[in-house]
Scaffold this motif. Structure first.
Motif, PDB file in Angstrom:
ATOM      1  N   LEU A 115       0.849  -1.260   0.002  1.00  0.00           N
ATOM      2  CA  LEU A 115       0.201   0.053   0.344  1.00  0.00           C
ATOM      3  C   LEU A 115       0.795   1.342  -0.196  1.00  0.00           C
ATOM      4  O   LEU A 115       2.120   1.337   0.295  1.00  0.00           O
ATOM      5  N   GLU A 116       0.299   1.929  -0.539  1.00  0.00           N
ATOM      6  CA  GLU A 116       1.420   3.781  -0.867  1.00  0.00           C
ATOM      7  C   GLU A 116       0.612   4.380  -0.134  1.00  0.00           C
ATOM      8  O   GLU A 116      -1.131   4.541  -0.331  1.00  0.00           O
ATOM      9  N   PRO A 117       1.164   5.608   0.537  1.00  0.00           N
ATOM     10  CA  PRO A 117      -0.107   6.632   1.339  1.00  0.00           C
ATOM     11  C   PRO A 117      -0.572   7.322   0.385  1.00  0.00           C
ATOM     12  O   PRO A 117      -1.772   7.937   0.640  1.00  0.00           O
ATOM     13  N   GLU A 118      -0.516   7.720  -0.421  1.00  0.00           N
ATOM     14  CA  GLU A 118      -1.418   8.725  -1.606  1.00  0.00           C
ATOM     15  C   GLU A 118      -2.909   7.677  -1.732  1.00  0.00           C
ATOM     16  O   GLU A 118      -3.833   8.421  -1.894  1.00  0.00           O
ATOM     17  N   VAL A 119      -3.019   6.280  -1.958  1.00  0.00           N
ATOM     18  CA  VAL A 119      -3.731   5.472  -2.024  1.00  0.00           C
ATOM     19  C   VAL A 119      -4.840   5.626  -0.737  1.00  0.00           C
ATOM     20  O   VAL A 119      -5.867   5.288  -0.793  1.00  0.00           O
ATOM     21  N   LEU A 120      -3.951   4.890   0.538  1.00  0.00           N
ATOM     22  CA  LEU A 120      -4.663   5.241   1.546  1.00  0.00           C
ATOM     23  C   LEU A 120      -5.111   6.518   2.269  1.00  0.00           C
ATOM     24  O   LEU A 120      -6.843   6.240   2.726  1.00  0.00           O
ATOM     25  N   ALA A 121      -4.526   7.403   1.490  1.00  0.00           N
ATOM     26  CA  ALA A 121      -4.891   8.552   1.863  1.00  0.00           C
ATOM     27  C   ALA A 121      -6.495   9.166   1.125  1.00  0.00           C
ATOM     28  O   ALA A 121      -7.129   9.770   1.889  1.00  0.00           O
ATOM     29  N   ALA A 122      -6.754   8.882  -0.210  1.00  0.00           N
ATOM     30  CA  ALA A 122      -7.555   9.002  -0.663  1.00  0.00           C
ATOM     31  C   ALA A 122      -8.855   7.871  -0.094  1.00  0.00           C
ATOM     32  O   ALA A 122      -9.973   9.210  -0.691  1.00  0.00           O
ATOM     33  N   ALA A 123      -8.511   7.350  -0.035  1.00  0.00           N
ATOM     34  CA  ALA A 123     -10.017   6.404   0.708  1.00  0.00           C
ATOM     35  C   ALA A 123     -10.071   6.609   1.941  1.00  0.00           C
ATOM     36  O   ALA A 123     -11.679   6.934   2.455  1.00  0.00           O
ATOM     37  N   LEU A 124      -9.359   7.824   2.602  1.00  0.00           N
ATOM     38  CA  LEU A 124      -9.140   7.970   4.174  1.00  0.00           C
ATOM     39  C   LEU A 124      -9.702   8.562   3.731  1.00  0.00           C
ATOM     40  O   LEU A 124     -10.841   9.975   4.879  1.00  0.00           O
ATOM     41  N   ALA A 125      -9.803   9.935   2.838  1.00  0.00           N
ATOM     42  CA  ALA A 125     -10.875  11.053   2.910  1.00  0.00           C
ATOM     43  C   ALA A 125     -12.086  11.008   2.113  1.00  0.00           C
ATOM     44  O   ALA A 125     -13.191  12.357   2.703  1.00  0.00           O
ATOM     45  N   LEU A 126     -12.387   9.770   1.947  1.00  0.00           N
ATOM     46  CA  LEU A 126     -13.847   9.657   2.083  1.00  0.00           C
ATOM     47  C   LEU A 126     -14.940   8.723   2.905  1.00  0.00           C
ATOM     48  O   LEU A 126     -16.130   9.824   2.696  1.00  0.00           O
ATOM     49  N   THR A 127     -14.250   9.021   3.465  1.00  0.00           N
ATOM     50  CA  THR A 127     -15.033   8.702   5.351  1.00  0.00           C
ATOM     51  C   THR A 127     -15.338   9.820   6.232  1.00  0.00           C
ATOM     52  O   THR A 127     -14.690  10.812   5.637  1.00  0.00           O
ATOM     53  N   GLY A 128     -16.390   9.469   6.974  1.00  0.00           N
ATOM     54  CA  GLY A 128     -16.172  10.716   7.819  1.00  0.00           C
ATOM     55  C   GLY A 128     -17.953  11.690   7.814  1.00  0.00           C
ATOM     56  O   GLY A 128     -18.455  12.782   8.395  1.00  0.00           O
ATOM     57  N   SER A 129     -18.575  11.388   6.745  1.00  0.00           N
ATOM     58  CA  SER A 129     -18.697  12.630   5.846  1.00  0.00           C
ATOM     59  C   SER A 129     -20.636  12.225   6.593  1.00  0.00           C
ATOM     60  O   SER A 129     -21.650  12.965   6.572  1.00  0.00           O
ATOM     61  N   ARG A 130     -21.059  11.256   6.671  1.00  0.00           N
ATOM     62  CA  ARG A 130     -22.165  10.461   6.634  1.00  0.00           C
ATOM     63  C   ARG A 130     -22.889   9.554   8.232  1.00  0.00           C
ATOM     64  O   ARG A 130     -22.948   8.075   7.997  1.00  0.00           O
ATOM     65  N   PRO A 131     -22.021   9.864   9.504  1.00  0.00           N
ATOM     66  CA  PRO A 131     -22.006   8.936  10.408  1.00  0.00           C
ATOM     67  C   PRO A 131     -23.410   8.799  10.411  1.00  0.00           C
ATOM     68  O   PRO A 131     -23.999   9.681  10.623  1.00  0.00           O
ATOM     69  N   PRO A 132     -24.308   7.459  11.340  1.00  0.00           N
ATOM     70  CA  PRO A 132     -23.539   6.316  11.398  1.00  0.00           C
ATOM     71  C   PRO A 132     -24.336   5.925  10.768  1.00  0.00           C
ATOM     72  O   PRO A 132     -23.955   4.037  10.821  1.00  0.00           O
ATOM     73  N   HIS A 133     -24.379   6.239   9.327  1.00  0.00           N
ATOM     74  CA  HIS A 133     -24.303   4.793   8.444  1.00  0.00           C
ATOM     75  C   HIS A 133     -23.081   4.498   7.272  1.00  0.00           C
ATOM     76  O   HIS A 133     -22.884   3.474   7.175  1.00  0.00           O
ATOM     77  N   GLN A 134     -21.587   5.566   7.710  1.00  0.00           N
ATOM     78  CA  GLN A 134     -20.318   4.750   7.366  1.00  0.00           C
ATOM     79  C   GLN A 134     -19.958   3.785   8.312  1.00  0.00           C
ATOM     80  O   GLN A 134     -20.042   4.544   9.551  1.00  0.00           O
ATOM     81  N   VAL A 135     -19.345   2.843   8.073  1.00  0.00           N
ATOM     82  CA  VAL A 135     -18.391   2.428   9.238  1.00  0.00           C
ATOM     83  C   VAL A 135     -16.939   3.425   9.325  1.00  0.00           C
ATOM     84  O   VAL A 135     -16.370   4.517   8.205  1.00  0.00           O
ATOM     85  N   GLU A 136     -16.060   3.007  10.152  1.00  0.00           N
ATOM     86  CA  GLU A 136     -15.924   4.223  10.701  1.00  0.00           C
ATOM     87  C   GLU A 136     -13.990   3.350  10.515  1.00  0.00           C
ATOM     88  O   GLU A 136     -13.821   2.077  11.042  1.00  0.00           O
ATOM     89  N   PRO A 137     -13.147   4.177  10.277  1.00  0.00           N
ATOM     90  CA  PRO A 137     -12.015   4.433  10.082  1.00  0.00           C
ATOM     91  C   PRO A 137     -11.250   3.552  11.641  1.00  0.00           C
ATOM     92  O   PRO A 137     -11.283   4.289  12.736  1.00  0.00           O
ATOM     93  N   ALA A 138     -10.717   2.423  11.507  1.00  0.00           N
ATOM     94  CA  ALA A 138     -10.231   1.961  13.166  1.00  0.00           C
ATOM     95  C   ALA A 138      -8.952   1.580  12.747  1.00  0.00           C
ATOM     96  O   ALA A 138      -7.738   1.379  14.101  1.00  0.00           O
ATOM     97  N   ALA A 139      -7.763   0.339  11.587  1.00  0.00           N
ATOM     98  CA  ALA A 139      -6.642  -0.725  11.713  1.00  0.00           C
ATOM     99  C   ALA A 139      -6.271  -0.088  10.143  1.00  0.00           C
ATOM    100  O   ALA A 139      -6.887  -0.369   9.258  1.00  0.00           O
ATOM    101  N   LEU A 140      -5.294   0.159   9.659  1.00  0.00           N
ATOM    102  CA  LEU A 140      -5.077  -0.710   8.723  1.00  0.00           C
ATOM    103  C   LEU A 140      -3.924  -1.361   9.376  1.00  0.00           C
ATOM    104  O   LEU A 140      -2.864  -1.224  10.234  1.00  0.00           O
ATOM    105  N   SER A 141      -3.620  -2.888   8.335  1.00  0.00           N
ATOM    106  CA  SER A 141      -2.889  -3.405   8.217  1.00  0.00           C
ATOM    107  C   SER A 141      -2.297  -4.233   6.959  1.00  0.00           C
ATOM    108  O   SER A 141      -2.403  -3.808   5.565  1.00  0.00           O
TER     109      SER A 141
END
Length: 350
Positions: A115-141
């Motif tokens: 994984l590269e930071p740019e790809v992860l950053a783009a995915a994480l940028a899409l989160t948090g806009s619709r709680p509680p309908h979205q899962v919450e980022p918790a961990a990276l493996s």
């Protein structure tokens, strides 16, 4: 050939003599059950010495158990675990991560299964806009080495960790082949784990000479407060725990784990170099640990299979030039490497 070597996986290898001897010693007499034995008691200090920091260590018997039980301490049931699309937790654990954590796996792409930071950053940028309908980022493996045999450099891990922490997440490392990665990187265990920001490590031993022994290592021991209960629920609190712990103790003694890994890595380099001399051979991924992903002409691959050579066809390549995976181990011999190279050359000339 009547008895060709098995390059299908390092799981096909036997047990290091040093580890078998340790099991025989542990088998003398009796010992307290459920981890109250001297072997298990010594592991905390031994792992702390190896990694240069205080740790909480819990032996388990399988890599899947180490992964899913470790991850279960990092995420709520409404959480998201980000990983590579080819990660073991995504492709090869029968839904166990979701079963034990309740969290949702979020697979991402990246070259050589990293994984590269740019790809992860783009995915994480899409989160948090619709709680509680979205899962919450918790961990990276992340997997070290990756499922395609590539190794994360400490700086690459640190970059991912910095991003993860900015979102309040934790970093888990699947270290099924950690020893092979360290042998390639030639850095300290600390530099490739907690100093780079890893919170929880699935420490692998089985692929590299153990009979059946892994460990969950918490570099933030406070994360492990409830782990004894979680391990019991998961069926990995062994009554005769000394037989897991004796394997791990012997594995770490006199740098056996790194010596085994260096041998396997060297065999992979020797095998890949020999196969590249076969007309039409092409490496699909860099050989940085003990896995080789090589495209060969179909006639060569089919001929090797007909001879009884042991390896896996792998997704990728083309009908005329399929991709195969070969994995070396701590006990791979020069003879077996040479025999396979000779067989491939023979099939290419047929």
């Amino acid at each position: 050939m009547t008895n060709p070597a098995n390059f299908g996986s390092d799981n096909t290898s036997g047990v290091s003599p040093e580890i078998m001897a340790a099991l025989e010693t542990a088998n003398q007499g009796s010992a307290s059950a459920y981890g109250a034995d001297p072997w298990t008691g010594r592991l905390q200090d031994r792992f702390a010495e190896i990694f240069g920091t205080d740790v909480a260590v819990f032996p388990v018997a399988t890599g899947s158990a180490a992964n899913v039980l470790g991850l279960s301490m990092l995420t709520p049931r409404h959480g998201a675990i980000y990983c590579h699309a080819e990660a073991h937790i995504q492709e090869d654990e029968c839904g166990a991560p979701e079963f034990y954590t309740g969290a949702k796996l979020m697979p991402l792409e990246g070259p050589h299964a990293k994984l590269e930071p740019e790809v992860l950053a783009a995915a994480l940028a899409l989160t948090g806009s619709r709680p509680p309908h979205q899962v919450e980022p918790a961990a990276l493996s992340i997997s070290q080495a990756s499922e395609l045999g590539a190794c994360y450099r400490p700086a690459e891990i640190a970059a991912l960790s910095e991003l993860v922490r900015s979102y309040g997440m934790a970093l888990h490392m699947d270290g099924a082949r950690l020893a092979n990665a360290l042998a390639f990187l030639d850095c300290s265990p600390a530099d490739a784990t907690w100093r780079a920001g890893v919170d929880v490590l699935s420490f692998g031993a089985t692929k590299n000479g153990a009979m059946a022994a892994e460990a969950v290592v918490f570099f933030r021991p406070e994360l492990a407060d409830a782990f004894p209960y979680r391990r019991k629920q998961g069926g990995h609190l062994f009554s005769k725990m000394r037989f897991l712990s004796a394997q791990l103790e012997a594995y770490l003694n006199d740098d056996l784990w790194l010596r085994n890994a260096r041998h396997a890595n060297a065999a992979a380099q020797q095998l890949s170099a020999g196969l590249l001399a076969v007309p039409g051979a092409e490496l699909a991924h860099p050989v940085e640990a003990n896995e080789i992903f090589m495209a060969l002409p179909e006639a060569v691959v089919a001929g090797l299979e007909a001879e009884g050579q042991n390896f896996h066809r792998w997704p990728g390549g083309s009908p005329d030039q399929p991709l195969i995976r070969l994995v070396t181990a701590f006990n791979t011999t020069d003879q077996s490497v040479g025999d396979f190279i000779a067989a491939a050359a023979r099939q290419a000339a047929a």
